[in-house]
Every structure is written in structure tokens, then in C-alpha cells.
Design a protein around this motif. Structure first.
Motif, PDB file in Angstrom:
ATOM      1  N   SER A 124      -3.933   0.460  -2.536  1.00 42.32           N
ATOM      2  CA  SER A 124      -3.635  -0.734  -1.747  1.00 42.32           C
ATOM      3  C   SER A 124      -3.705  -1.970  -2.642  1.00 42.32           C
ATOM      4  CB  SER A 124      -4.619  -0.841  -0.581  1.00 42.32           C
ATOM      5  OG  SER A 124      -5.946  -0.876  -1.056  1.00 42.32           O
TER       6      SER A 124
ATOM      7  N   ARG B 258       0.855  -1.192   0.000  1.00 44.70           N
ATOM      8  CA  ARG B 258       0.000   0.000   0.000  1.00 44.70           C
ATOM      9  C   ARG B 258       0.889   1.240   0.000  1.00 44.70           C
ATOM     10  NH1 ARG B 258      -3.993   1.791   5.005  1.00 44.70           N
ATOM     11  NH2 ARG B 258      -4.757   3.751   4.112  1.00 44.70           N
TER      12      ARG B 258
ATOM     13  N   ARG C 115      -3.809  -9.173   4.959  1.00 45.28           N
ATOM     14  CA  ARG C 115      -4.479  -8.386   3.928  1.00 45.28           C
ATOM     15  C   ARG C 115      -5.997  -8.595   3.976  1.00 45.28           C
ATOM     16  NH1 ARG C 115      -0.272  -9.363  -1.141  1.00 45.28           N
ATOM     17  NH2 ARG C 115       1.204  -7.725  -0.559  1.00 45.28           N
TER      18      ARG C 115
ATOM     19  N   TYR D 204      -7.347  -6.581   6.767  1.00 44.40           N
ATOM     20  CA  TYR D 204      -7.427  -5.166   6.383  1.00 44.40           C
ATOM     21  C   TYR D 204      -8.657  -4.925   5.501  1.00 44.40           C
ATOM     22  CZ  TYR D 204      -6.385  -0.855   3.877  1.00 44.40           C
ATOM     23  OH  TYR D 204      -6.466   0.383   3.312  1.00 44.40           O
TER      24      TYR D 204
ATOM     25  N   ASP E  23      -4.298   6.989  -2.445  1.00 40.95           N
ATOM     26  CA  ASP E  23      -4.113   5.876  -1.516  1.00 40.95           C
ATOM     27  C   ASP E  23      -4.381   4.599  -2.309  1.00 40.95           C
ATOM     28  OD1 ASP E  23      -4.119   3.954   0.466  1.00 40.95           O
ATOM     29  OD2 ASP E  23      -5.157   5.226   1.916  1.00 40.95           O
TER      30      ASP E  23
END
Length: 307
Positions: A103, A67, A154, A157, A101
Motif C-alpha cells: 500500500s 495499493r 489514505r 485507511y 499486499d
């Protein structure tokens, strides 16, 4: 020609690094750490196409960048900023202070490139953070029994992001439900108001109609006199008290006039005295009219004096 200028938001970035180090010492096998992208700006002093790399990051062996976030920094519209992950373009900017941003990456290298087309100005990146995790496919030291440590991290997240989005949706739905409830309350109040006529509910009028059809009987005036039995006044103001009955239940109202003049407003009786004005000395005729809920009326008169 171009010149590279570096600036640092030291407090925030040092705190992130400190927390990363603490977490790394707390756990036996740290899975994720963050790399700070220095706030970097390129100053262009020439026109035409002029480009170059202002920042490059290589992930440590056995790890991948998963990320990256940051913000573009421009002092002119005449330029471009590109962010690449392993040679693949993942972010592009051509305006002031645009955030990004990205990811779900799995990159070994992050490169930031600027390109100037004309005029002088500054371009670069600020508030950048690179998140790095160990690549469990290449590093047996951090594998769990199933070899899915990074994958699980991950997934966690992603689940957290989904939970945040679901919470936001739930909050929106709750607000919509609150608004709908308020609208329903307002509609209900309006509907209730529409069922009232002449101070009585629709149910009352339905009952009255069912009793004996329309009411055509006027009220009976029992007494009309001055307040506290008064028959005269020295100030010109005189208060009239009325008592009456009717063949059906309901609020009676009365009004008055002096010497055939204008009527006062309607007053609920009994319980209210009707104020009138005697404009001159001498005797005055006060006429009182009483009505019931059906609109039937009766009248009576008295004589009062101003002295």
C-alpha cells in the motif's frame, strides 16, 4: 517458447466489481475503485533464461494505483516473479503461493514479469486486486475545499490499520493479564495450603501457643463400646464407638487394634465408628487409642465376642 493461460475466479471478482459500481453510482464523486488482476499463468517449455511480461495495468487519467495485493502461483522452484510499480520493484517471489499486499503507492502503471531459469513449469499470479484512487493533485473535479480528499482517505485507511493493530495488541495484553491472574490465584491457593497443619490454620496454632505454651495433656477417654451398645458379632465385623474430651479445642481422632494386631487408620471422633475384624470365634481384646491435635494420646480397651 511460452504460452499464456488465463483463468478467472468469476464469482468473487464480479462481486467486487458490482460493489464498486454501486458505490460509484451512490456517491457524486467516487474516490476509489478496484481493478481485478486476471489469474494469469505462463507455461515454460524450454530451459535457460526466459522471461516476459504477463500482466500490465495503466491507471485511468487523473487516478493513481495506491495499493495492490495478490498471490504468486508456481509449479516449480526454478523461476522468479516480479511486480513493478512505475518501473520500481515492489514484490519478488521465488516460491509457491506467497501472498503480497503493498500500500501507500502512487503509481500510474503496474507490471508483472516472470523469469524462468531452467526446467519446465508454470508461473504466474492469482487472486490479484489493484486499488485505484483519484489523484487529487491532478484532478480538480474531485478536490474538496482544502484539496485533500485522497490524502484524507489514505489517512483514514492508515488510521483503521493502526486501530486494528491496537485492538490486536489489547487482546494480547488482556490474555496476558488473564494468565497472570490465574497464576496469582494458583499461588494464593498454594500459600493458603501451606498455612494449614494437622487440619488447623497457622492462626489457630499461634493462638494455642499464646495460651499456655505447648500442649502436653492427653485426651480423656470417656466411653468405648460397640455400635449401638453391641458386645458381640456373628459376622466377624465389629464397629467401635469412642467418646473423649481434651483440655483444648480441636478435632480428636481415634484408631483401634484387635488382640495386639495392626492398627486401623485414624477416624475423627465423635461421629465415626471404627470398624475392626474379629477373625475367630471367642473373646477378643480391642484396644482404642485417642490423640489430640498436639499428638498427645490415651488408650482404653474393651472385650468383644464373635459367636
Amino acid at each position: 517458447m511460452k504460452k499464456v493461460i488465463f483463468g478467472f475466479n468469476l464469482w468473487r471478482k464480479l462481486m467486487i466489481i458490482l460493489l464498486t459500481v454501486v458505490m460509484a453510482n451512490f456517491f457524486v464523486a467516487p474516490l476509489v475503485h478496484a481493478a481485478i488482476i486476471p489469474s494469469t499463468t505462463v507455461s515454460f517449455t524450454c530451459s535457460s533464461f526466459d522471461s516476459g511480461t504477463i500482466y500490465s495495468y495503466n491507471a485511468p487519467n487523473g487516478s493513481k494505483v495506491w495499493r495492490i495485493s495478490g498471490e504468486s502461483s508456481f509449479s516449480t522452484h526454478y523461476g522468479f516473479l516480479y511486480v513493478y510499480a512505475d518501473g520500481n520493484l515492489i514484490a519478488e517471489f521465488d516460491d509457491y503461493n506467497q501472498s503480497f499486499d503493498v500500500s501507500n503507492l502512487s503509481a500510474s502503471n503496474i507490471t508483472v514479469i516472470t523469469q524462468k531459469t531452467s526446467k519446465s513449469g508454470l508461473m504466474g499470479i492469482k487472486n490479484g486486486i489493484i486499488y485505484v484512487g483519484f489523484d487529487v493533485a491532478d484532478n480538480d473535479a474531485v478536490k474538496d475545499a482544502g484539496g485533500t480528499v485522497l490524502s484524507a482517505a489514505r489517512n483514514a485507511y492508515s488510521a483503521a490499520e493502526a486501530a486494528k493493530n491496537s485492538a490486536a495488541t489489547a487482546a494480547t495484553n488482556a490474555q496476558n493479564a488473564y494468565n497472570a491472574a490465574n497464576a496469582a490465584k494458583t499461588s494464593a491457593a498454594a500459600a493458603a495450603a501451606n498455612t494449614i497443619y494437622n487440619g488447623q490454620s497457622a492462626a489457630y496454632w499461634a493462638y494455642q501457643a499464646a495460651q499456655s505454651g505447648a500442649d502436653t495433656t492427653p485426651p480423656v477417654i470417656q466411653k468405648v463400646q460397640g455400635l449401638n451398645g453391641a458386645t458381640c458379632t456373628t459376622t466377624g465385623t465389629f464397629s467401635v464407638v469412642v467418646q473423649a474430651t481434651d483440655n483444648r479445642a480441636g478435632q480428636l481422632q481415634a484408631r483401634a487394634q484387635v488382640d495386639g494386631g495392626a492398627w486401623t487408620g485414624w477416624y475423627n471422633i465423635p461421629g465415626n465408628a471404627i470398624p475392626v475384624t474379629l477373625s475367630s470365634s471367642g473373646a477378643h481384646t480391642i484396644t482404642v487409642e485417642v490423640k489430640d491435635l498436639a499428638g498427645n494420646t490415651s488408650q482404653a480397651t474393651i472385650t468383644a465376642f464373635r459367636i
